[in-house]
Write a protein that holds these residues in place. Structure first.
Motif, PDB file in Angstrom:
ATOM      1  N   GLN A   1       0.831  -1.199   0.000  1.00  0.00           N
ATOM      2  CA  GLN A   1       0.000   0.000   0.000  1.00  0.00           C
ATOM      3  C   GLN A   1       0.870   1.255   0.000  1.00  0.00           C
ATOM      4  O   GLN A   1       1.899   1.320   0.670  1.00  0.00           O
ATOM      5  CB  GLN A   1      -0.903   0.012   1.237  1.00  0.00           C
ATOM      6  CG  GLN A   1      -1.906   1.154   1.280  1.00  0.00           C
ATOM      7  CD  GLN A   1      -2.822   1.058   2.491  1.00  0.00           C
ATOM      8  OE1 GLN A   1      -2.571   0.299   3.426  1.00  0.00           O
ATOM      9  NE2 GLN A   1      -3.898   1.824   2.480  1.00  0.00           N
ATOM     10  N   ARG A   2       0.447   2.251  -0.764  1.00  0.00           N
ATOM     11  CA  ARG A   2       1.124   3.551  -0.760  1.00  0.00           C
ATOM     12  C   ARG A   2       0.515   4.380   0.378  1.00  0.00           C
ATOM     13  O   ARG A   2      -0.423   5.149   0.196  1.00  0.00           O
ATOM     14  CB  ARG A   2       0.977   4.243  -2.113  1.00  0.00           C
ATOM     15  CG  ARG A   2       1.715   3.505  -3.221  1.00  0.00           C
ATOM     16  CD  ARG A   2       1.755   4.294  -4.517  1.00  0.00           C
ATOM     17  NE  ARG A   2       2.559   3.615  -5.517  1.00  0.00           N
ATOM     18  CZ  ARG A   2       2.885   4.128  -6.696  1.00  0.00           C
ATOM     19  NH1 ARG A   2       2.451   5.338  -7.030  1.00  0.00           N
ATOM     20  NH2 ARG A   2       3.612   3.433  -7.544  1.00  0.00           N
ATOM     21  N   MET A   3       1.102   4.245   1.539  1.00  0.00           N
ATOM     22  CA  MET A   3       0.496   4.763   2.756  1.00  0.00           C
ATOM     23  C   MET A   3       0.509   6.285   2.825  1.00  0.00           C
ATOM     24  O   MET A   3      -0.404   6.904   3.379  1.00  0.00           O
ATOM     25  CB  MET A   3       1.184   4.154   3.971  1.00  0.00           C
ATOM     26  CG  MET A   3       1.031   2.633   4.011  1.00  0.00           C
ATOM     27  SD  MET A   3       1.993   1.828   5.283  1.00  0.00           S
ATOM     28  CE  MET A   3       1.026   2.234   6.740  1.00  0.00           C
ATOM     29  N   VAL A   4       1.530   6.909   2.256  1.00  0.00           N
ATOM     30  CA  VAL A   4       1.595   8.373   2.328  1.00  0.00           C
ATOM     31  C   VAL A   4       0.442   9.004   1.553  1.00  0.00           C
ATOM     32  O   VAL A   4       0.012  10.117   1.866  1.00  0.00           O
ATOM     33  CB  VAL A   4       2.964   8.874   1.820  1.00  0.00           C
ATOM     34  CG1 VAL A   4       3.029  10.403   1.837  1.00  0.00           C
ATOM     35  CG2 VAL A   4       4.086   8.309   2.691  1.00  0.00           C
ATOM     36  N   GLU A   5      -0.085   8.295   0.563  1.00  0.00           N
ATOM     37  CA  GLU A   5      -1.270   8.815  -0.126  1.00  0.00           C
ATOM     38  C   GLU A   5      -2.443   8.948   0.841  1.00  0.00           C
ATOM     39  O   GLU A   5      -3.217   9.906   0.773  1.00  0.00           O
ATOM     40  CB  GLU A   5      -1.639   7.908  -1.296  1.00  0.00           C
ATOM     41  CG  GLU A   5      -0.632   7.937  -2.446  1.00  0.00           C
ATOM     42  CD  GLU A   5      -1.063   7.058  -3.604  1.00  0.00           C
ATOM     43  OE1 GLU A   5      -2.049   6.293  -3.450  1.00  0.00           O
ATOM     44  OE2 GLU A   5      -0.415   7.126  -4.670  1.00  0.00           O
ATOM     45  N   VAL A   6      -2.579   7.983   1.741  1.00  0.00           N
ATOM     46  CA  VAL A   6      -3.631   8.054   2.757  1.00  0.00           C
ATOM     47  C   VAL A   6      -3.357   9.217   3.705  1.00  0.00           C
ATOM     48  O   VAL A   6      -4.251  10.015   4.013  1.00  0.00           O
ATOM     49  CB  VAL A   6      -3.729   6.737   3.541  1.00  0.00           C
ATOM     50  CG1 VAL A   6      -4.811   6.825   4.628  1.00  0.00           C
ATOM     51  CG2 VAL A   6      -4.022   5.579   2.595  1.00  0.00           C
ATOM     52  N   TYR A   7      -2.116   9.345   4.156  1.00  0.00           N
ATOM     53  CA  TYR A   7      -1.776  10.402   5.092  1.00  0.00           C
ATOM     54  C   TYR A   7      -1.970  11.790   4.470  1.00  0.00           C
ATOM     55  O   TYR A   7      -2.459  12.720   5.128  1.00  0.00           O
ATOM     56  CB  TYR A   7      -0.324  10.254   5.554  1.00  0.00           C
ATOM     57  CG  TYR A   7       0.006   8.926   6.175  1.00  0.00           C
ATOM     58  CD1 TYR A   7      -0.902   8.251   6.988  1.00  0.00           C
ATOM     59  CD2 TYR A   7       1.245   8.319   5.955  1.00  0.00           C
ATOM     60  CE1 TYR A   7      -0.594   7.026   7.560  1.00  0.00           C
ATOM     61  CE2 TYR A   7       1.575   7.100   6.537  1.00  0.00           C
ATOM     62  CZ  TYR A   7       0.642   6.456   7.328  1.00  0.00           C
ATOM     63  OH  TYR A   7       0.968   5.250   7.886  1.00  0.00           O
ATOM     64  N   ARG A   8      -1.551  11.941   3.223  1.00  0.00           N
ATOM     65  CA  ARG A   8      -1.706  13.242   2.573  1.00  0.00           C
ATOM     66  C   ARG A   8      -3.176  13.631   2.465  1.00  0.00           C
ATOM     67  O   ARG A   8      -3.549  14.801   2.632  1.00  0.00           O
ATOM     68  CB  ARG A   8      -1.074  13.239   1.183  1.00  0.00           C
ATOM     69  CG  ARG A   8      -1.166  14.612   0.500  1.00  0.00           C
ATOM     70  CD  ARG A   8      -0.552  14.620  -0.874  1.00  0.00           C
ATOM     71  NE  ARG A   8      -1.259  13.771  -1.818  1.00  0.00           N
ATOM     72  CZ  ARG A   8      -1.049  13.787  -3.140  1.00  0.00           C
ATOM     73  NH1 ARG A   8      -0.155  14.621  -3.656  1.00  0.00           N
ATOM     74  NH2 ARG A   8      -1.719  12.982  -3.928  1.00  0.00           N
ATOM     75  N   ASP A   9      -4.039  12.641   2.231  1.00  0.00           N
ATOM     76  CA  ASP A   9      -5.469  12.914   2.131  1.00  0.00           C
ATOM     77  C   ASP A   9      -6.067  13.355   3.455  1.00  0.00           C
ATOM     78  O   ASP A   9      -7.106  14.024   3.474  1.00  0.00           O
ATOM     79  CB  ASP A   9      -6.182  11.645   1.629  1.00  0.00           C
ATOM     80  CG  ASP A   9      -7.664  11.858   1.402  1.00  0.00           C
ATOM     81  OD1 ASP A   9      -8.027  12.877   0.771  1.00  0.00           O
ATOM     82  OD2 ASP A   9      -8.454  11.022   1.849  1.00  0.00           O
ATOM     83  N   LEU A  10      -5.404  13.025   4.562  1.00  0.00           N
ATOM     84  CA  LEU A  10      -5.963  13.299   5.884  1.00  0.00           C
ATOM     85  C   LEU A  10      -5.342  14.493   6.601  1.00  0.00           C
ATOM     86  O   LEU A  10      -5.955  15.048   7.513  1.00  0.00           O
ATOM     87  CB  LEU A  10      -5.782  12.064   6.780  1.00  0.00           C
ATOM     88  CG  LEU A  10      -6.552  10.810   6.396  1.00  0.00           C
ATOM     89  CD1 LEU A  10      -6.137   9.659   7.297  1.00  0.00           C
ATOM     90  CD2 LEU A  10      -8.048  11.048   6.482  1.00  0.00           C
ATOM     91  N   ILE A  11      -4.128  14.873   6.232  1.00  0.00           N
ATOM     92  CA  ILE A  11      -3.359  15.785   7.077  1.00  0.00           C
ATOM     93  C   ILE A  11      -4.072  17.114   7.301  1.00  0.00           C
ATOM     94  O   ILE A  11      -3.978  17.705   8.386  1.00  0.00           O
ATOM     95  CB  ILE A  11      -1.941  16.005   6.489  1.00  0.00           C
ATOM     96  CG1 ILE A  11      -1.075  16.776   7.485  1.00  0.00           C
ATOM     97  CG2 ILE A  11      -1.993  16.684   5.142  1.00  0.00           C
ATOM     98  CD1 ILE A  11      -0.860  16.077   8.807  1.00  0.00           C
ATOM     99  N   ASP A  12      -4.805  17.601   6.325  1.00  0.00           N
ATOM    100  CA  ASP A  12      -5.470  18.894   6.495  1.00  0.00           C
ATOM    101  C   ASP A  12      -6.719  18.811   7.372  1.00  0.00           C
ATOM    102  O   ASP A  12      -7.292  19.834   7.727  1.00  0.00           O
ATOM    103  CB  ASP A  12      -5.828  19.488   5.125  1.00  0.00           C
ATOM    104  CG  ASP A  12      -4.594  19.832   4.310  1.00  0.00           C
ATOM    105  OD1 ASP A  12      -3.574  20.227   4.905  1.00  0.00           O
ATOM    106  OD2 ASP A  12      -4.636  19.676   3.074  1.00  0.00           O
ATOM    107  N   GLU A  13      -7.138  17.600   7.722  1.00  0.00           N
ATOM    108  CA  GLU A  13      -8.265  17.422   8.636  1.00  0.00           C
ATOM    109  C   GLU A  13      -7.820  17.217  10.077  1.00  0.00           C
ATOM    110  O   GLU A  13      -8.656  17.123  10.980  1.00  0.00           O
ATOM    111  CB  GLU A  13      -9.112  16.212   8.217  1.00  0.00           C
ATOM    112  CG  GLU A  13      -9.752  16.309   6.856  1.00  0.00           C
ATOM    113  CD  GLU A  13     -10.606  15.081   6.555  1.00  0.00           C
ATOM    114  OE1 GLU A  13     -11.183  14.505   7.502  1.00  0.00           O
ATOM    115  OE2 GLU A  13     -10.690  14.702   5.379  1.00  0.00           O
TER     116      GLU A  13
END
Length: 441
Positions: free
Chosen positions: A379-391
């Motif tokens: 899994q490309r985990m940073v893609e998940v993190y980037r989607d969440l960081i602004d929340e």
């Protein structure tokens, strides 16, 4: 007394002692050249990371110093205790100290942070200050001053063991906690599995931490920015009601702590197949306990509460600070900056330690986004993190957090057992907290 420095009385004594001697002998700072730097931390991984960062900065010609680190390792609590003790003694303080976030609260008592730590905001360029995540500077700030740079942006995500979710016919994309709870209840009845765990052991911080994560996700927090307790809220009641329901219905299991034998047994047996936890938990929780489950785990955003909130939360972190008024103060500041603020080092920190960037722009780095995590099935985990960081929610520390951990933990357990309602447990915890803090005003 020093070991109990998180308490009101002891910390007040420490603050008084520091006020008397902390500013007595300010040294002329070293501004360049080779520096022997006393470096205190609770984790050898930080020693190795900073040593490499120092070499990288010197090789690039980006700093006026050549640092030679003299590391000292101690427990996270002891790093703070010994730093304060040496400051009272007037000698032997570190030049740079890694202050784990739960123990950093002790620095917020009185004027301890002001007396001991160098304010960092004046040492940062404007573009760097603007790029730093407020959610990671706020916990290490007081009275407008930033006293430490965080080593991580530990977003809370939901870990799930994909093959076991499939075996239990559990969907992996349910949008709300209510939906996951109902599916988890059915899976527990049919397959004796749990979709999460809560801590009920002797580590009071772990007991309150698992609640705090969901409370922040829901939009609440333990303390406001001014340190006012804020647990008697609908958000807190909803978060605790979910936990209590889960324990009582069985879709949440109980463990003594999240790292020891009980957690390992729950994971290995397949009883526990999911957990909300910070990004670092893969490295410090899952991989050491169940290395044989590599490739089976995935992460996703947290299911949401129907009444509001975000898809993530925060927990953990360690702030690195330079001690003020020392010959090596500037050298310490520059080392922390070299290790933690350059994009290259922020990327290396994730690659080497699994810690997320604390600069917003680095989440868009292609080198991070294309990393495929072997333990999590590519899994490309940073893609998940980037989607969440602004929340991610902003949260604030209080010098009284250790007191809250003490009084709140028992009331959380009462709610789990059904001995009190969530609302009553929170009211009783708030009353006990006010009584203990009032006694020391």
């Amino acid at each position: 007394m020093l070991r109990l420095g998180g308490g009101v009385g002891a910390a007040a004594v420490l603050g008084g002692a520091l006020s008397g001697c902390g500013r007595a002998a300010e040294a002329d700072p070293v501004t360049s050249g080779t520096v022997d730097l006393s470096f205190w931390t609770h984790d050898q991984a930080y020693v190795d990371f900073f040593a490499t960062a120092a070499r990288n900065a010197e090789a690039a010609g980006d700093a006026p110093f050549r640092w030679r680190l003299n590391p000292t390792r101690a427990g996270a609590q002891d790093v703070v205790t010994k730093t304060i003790a040496q400051a009272i003694a007037g000698r032997g303080t570190p030049d740079v100290a890694g202050l784990e976030i739960n123990n950093f609260t002790r620095m917020l008592r009185g004027e301890i942070a002001t007396e001991l730590l160098e304010p960092l905001e004046g040492h940062l360029d404007a573009d760097v200050r603007d790029d730093l995540l407020t959610v990671r500077t706020a916990p290490f700030s007081k009275d407008g001053h930033l006293y430490a740079l965080d080593s991580d942006a530990p977003l809370v995500v939901y870990y799930y063991r994909e093959p076991e979710f499939a075996r239990a016919s559990l969907p992996t994309d349910l949008a709300t906690w209510d939906e996951l709870a109902e599916a988890g209840r059915r899976a527990h009845e049919r397959h004796d599995v749990a979709i999460g765990a809560v801590a009920v052991g002797s580590d009071l911080t772990q007991i309150t931490q698992i609640f705090d994560m969901l409370l922040m996700q829901r939009g609440g927090r333990f303390f406001d920015e001014d340190g006012t307790l804020t647990i008697e809220t609908p958000e807190a009641e909803q978060a605790l009601a979910f936990l209590a329901r889960g324990v009582q219905e069985g879709f949440l299991t109980t463990v003594s702590d999240f790292y020891g034998p009980a957690m390992q047994a729950a994971l290995k047996s397949g009883q526990l197949i999911g957990q909300w936890m910070a990004t670092w938990y893969k490295i410090y929780g899952l991989m050491p306990n169940v290395p044989e489950q590599s490739g089976q785990w995935r992460i996703r955003p947290l299911p949401v509460f129907p009444d509001g909130g975000s898809r993530t939360s925060f927990t953990g972190g360690t702030g690195f600070a330079a001690l003020r008024a020392k010959r090596n103060t500037l050298a310490g500041v520059e080392l922390v900056k070299a290790a933690f603020l350059t994009p290259a080092e922020q990327i290396r920190r994730y690659v080497d330690l699994g810690y997320l960037p604390t600069r917003r722009s680095v989440f868009d780095a292609p080198e991070l986004l294309r990393i495929e995590d072997e333990y999590c099935g590519g899994q490309r985990m940073v893609e998940v993190y980037r989607d969440l960081i602004d929340e991610a929610p902003v949260f604030y520390l209080s010098a009284d957090r250790p007191i809250l951990d003490t009084v709140l933990s028992g009331h959380l357990l009462r709610a789990y057992h059904g001995d009190s309602t969530p609302a009553q447990a929170l009211r009783d915890a708030a009353e006990d907290f006010r009584g203990q803090t009032r006694d020391h005003d």
